[in-house]
Motif scaffolding. Sequence first.
Motif, mmCIF file in Angstrom:
data_model
loop_
_atom_site.group_PDB
_atom_site.id
_atom_site.type_symbol
_atom_site.label_atom_id
_atom_site.label_comp_id
_atom_site.label_asym_id
_atom_site.label_seq_id
_atom_site.Cartn_x
_atom_site.Cartn_y
_atom_site.Cartn_z
ATOM 1 N N GLY A 36 0.846 -1.198 0.043
ATOM 2 C CA GLY A 36 0.040 0.141 -0.012
ATOM 3 C C GLY A 36 0.999 1.157 0.076
ATOM 4 O O GLY A 36 0.663 2.325 -0.758
ATOM 5 N N LEU A 37 1.804 1.335 0.887
ATOM 6 C CA LEU A 37 2.916 2.442 0.792
ATOM 7 C C LEU A 37 3.518 2.459 -0.419
ATOM 8 O O LEU A 37 3.739 3.622 -0.916
ATOM 9 C CB LEU A 37 3.621 2.097 1.904
ATOM 10 C CG LEU A 37 4.781 3.345 2.413
ATOM 11 C CD1 LEU A 37 4.162 4.684 2.733
ATOM 12 C CD2 LEU A 37 5.739 3.103 3.652
ATOM 13 N N ALA A 38 4.070 1.488 -0.952
ATOM 14 C CA ALA A 38 4.798 1.530 -2.258
ATOM 15 C C ALA A 38 3.953 2.206 -3.428
ATOM 16 O O ALA A 38 4.342 2.954 -4.110
ATOM 17 C CB ALA A 38 5.254 0.204 -2.825
ATOM 18 N N LEU A 39 2.588 1.639 -3.452
ATOM 19 C CA LEU A 39 1.733 2.324 -4.436
ATOM 20 C C LEU A 39 1.421 3.719 -4.201
ATOM 21 O O LEU A 39 1.462 4.309 -5.146
ATOM 22 C CB LEU A 39 0.279 1.426 -4.193
ATOM 23 C CG LEU A 39 0.384 0.152 -5.056
ATOM 24 C CD1 LEU A 39 -1.280 -0.550 -5.037
ATOM 25 C CD2 LEU A 39 0.926 0.022 -6.278
ATOM 26 N N ALA A 40 1.296 4.022 -3.016
ATOM 27 C CA ALA A 40 0.879 5.626 -2.660
ATOM 28 C C ALA A 40 2.106 6.294 -3.024
ATOM 29 O O ALA A 40 1.979 7.475 -3.561
ATOM 30 C CB ALA A 40 0.818 5.715 -1.297
ATOM 31 N N LEU A 41 3.470 5.788 -2.945
ATOM 32 C CA LEU A 41 4.706 6.523 -3.308
ATOM 33 C C LEU A 41 4.704 6.697 -4.854
ATOM 34 O O LEU A 41 5.094 7.827 -5.360
ATOM 35 C CB LEU A 41 5.965 5.940 -2.619
ATOM 36 C CG LEU A 41 6.054 6.019 -1.130
ATOM 37 C CD1 LEU A 41 7.327 5.286 -0.583
ATOM 38 C CD2 LEU A 41 6.062 7.516 -0.561
ATOM 39 N N LEU A 42 4.171 5.452 -5.328
ATOM 40 C CA LEU A 42 4.209 5.552 -6.699
ATOM 41 C C LEU A 42 3.407 6.486 -7.349
ATOM 42 O O LEU A 42 3.799 7.198 -8.393
ATOM 43 C CB LEU A 42 3.909 4.125 -7.338
ATOM 44 C CG LEU A 42 4.202 3.820 -8.673
ATOM 45 C CD1 LEU A 42 5.704 3.975 -9.183
ATOM 46 C CD2 LEU A 42 3.680 2.347 -9.169
ATOM 47 N N ARG A 43 2.160 6.628 -6.750
ATOM 48 C CA ARG A 43 1.223 7.437 -7.228
ATOM 49 C C ARG A 43 1.663 8.772 -7.111
ATOM 50 O O ARG A 43 1.338 9.793 -7.932
ATOM 51 C CB ARG A 43 -0.092 7.340 -6.382
ATOM 52 C CG ARG A 43 -1.246 7.942 -6.716
ATOM 53 C CD ARG A 43 -2.496 7.295 -6.210
ATOM 54 N NE ARG A 43 -3.598 8.258 -6.592
ATOM 55 C CZ ARG A 43 -4.780 8.093 -5.796
ATOM 56 N NH1 ARG A 43 -4.933 7.162 -4.957
ATOM 57 N NH2 ARG A 43 -5.820 9.007 -5.857
ATOM 58 N N SER A 44 2.649 9.225 -5.906
ATOM 59 C CA SER A 44 2.957 10.443 -5.853
ATOM 60 C C SER A 44 3.823 11.264 -6.811
ATOM 61 O O SER A 44 3.968 12.282 -7.148
ATOM 62 C CB SER A 44 3.581 10.765 -4.586
ATOM 63 O OG SER A 44 5.030 10.091 -4.245
ATOM 64 N N LEU A 45 4.506 10.314 -7.773
ATOM 65 C CA LEU A 45 5.233 10.699 -8.912
ATOM 66 C C LEU A 45 4.512 11.383 -9.682
ATOM 67 O O LEU A 45 4.900 12.055 -10.771
ATOM 68 C CB LEU A 45 6.014 9.513 -9.332
ATOM 69 C CG LEU A 45 7.035 8.832 -8.447
ATOM 70 C CD1 LEU A 45 7.774 7.773 -9.208
ATOM 71 C CD2 LEU A 45 8.055 9.999 -7.946
#
Lengths: 226, 247
Positions: A46-55
């Motif tokens: 979930g955190l990885a996806l959120a960080l990816l989304r922030s790009l």
Amino acid sequence: MSNWERFLETFFNAKVMAKYLPDILHGMLVTVELAALVIVSGIALGLALALLRSLGFRPVNLLIIFVVDLFRALPPLVIIVFIYFGLPAVNVSPSGFISTWLSLTLVLMAFSEEIFWAGITSIAKGQWEAARSTGLTYGQTLMNVVLPQALRLTIPPLTNRTIAITKGTALGTVVAVSEILGMASSAVSNSYNPSPLTLGALAYLILFFPMVVFGRWLETRMAWKR
Amino acid sequence: MAASPIVEARGIHKHFGALHVLKGVDLVLAERELAFVIGPSGSGKSTLLRCLNRLEEPSSGSVVVDGVDLLDPRTDINHARQRIGMVFQSFNLYPHMTALGNVTLALRKVAGKSREEADALGHAALARVGLADRAGHTPGQLSGGQQQRVAIARAIALEPRVMLFDEPTSALDPELVGSVLGVMRDLRESGMAMVVVSHEMGFARNAADRVLFMDEGAIVEEGTPAAIFESPTQDRTRAFISQIQRH
């Protein structure tokens, strides 16, 4: 035999309980393993996806949003059954344990991504600007300035959601996972007495009550003066 | 021999969609010079300031700071920004860190100092803004004026060649404004080149070398504080000056 005695005999039968205690303890172990795996992999993804989304890559973000909404909409039991009974059709046969782990991971991933994302976007733009104006890179700003603040905000909703989803390990019983409920149910069938279910409920309380208390403690611990 | 300017912005245009916010602005700042930018809200002052460290990307034009072309794709903007300090209206301190933590973050992460070096420089910067005894306080435990001084310390700790101030006192209670202006005056006296967007006309009068009046995305008039405040040549400048002096 009075009603009270019959009640005790039915739900708190010491002999039955003693006999099936080892089974329930084994079930607890499986539940703990499953829960720990789900929490670690679900929150990490979930955190990885959120960080990816922030790009901010639009096609990637649309995909993330679709996946997240999909797994937030589907009942976890449906996902478990789909993986366990559906995947063998394409010659992949995950065990009940793997199916349950995978399903709950996907669900927790989806919910925690939304929670992390909400946390990240709630941090004021000025925080980004101040950090970037001192020369910090995008990644340094995210990791040192934005994420620490966002994580504090996410802890209460994340804890609640994690507990709710982790309790779903009990759904593994439908695909023959020998976790607490599975062990308790088969003990009930074998003994013709529901006392093992009492033991099972007790086992869930022992596991999840501390988590609820821990979550509450984290909430107060993580609050800080603005 | 005239020294090369510390900031040289030429022909800056900025569009926000259909809005033409900056219409070919030039701003040249010499070493040790303090340029004071005034103008009505929406005139583009803040946008101009934010173009000088590329927090806002100019649509066209050139920005050279300390000899570095900020708009050159080969320029490492993060490296260049160390040389350009910025102070914001709303302080923007990191609430989860102490005053010292706020000041030392970029020293460690950008300037590559060890924790010991960064702490020493951080304490020195806090001392310069009169907050040596507040190093361990978090922003929530500081007054607005103190927070803004920590923000100034955060910027000057990196030893910038120029400081940009974006309405640094607008969010402060009146009794706290003096302490921030005092720090800015000290900084000015140390020879720091500064661009200040503000409404503190008293400060402009006795600290600015040059006052620029902006309106509708262009510099309408510029000159010494005396010239702009006492005998502006443009009607729009005169109207603005009389309006703010009425208060």
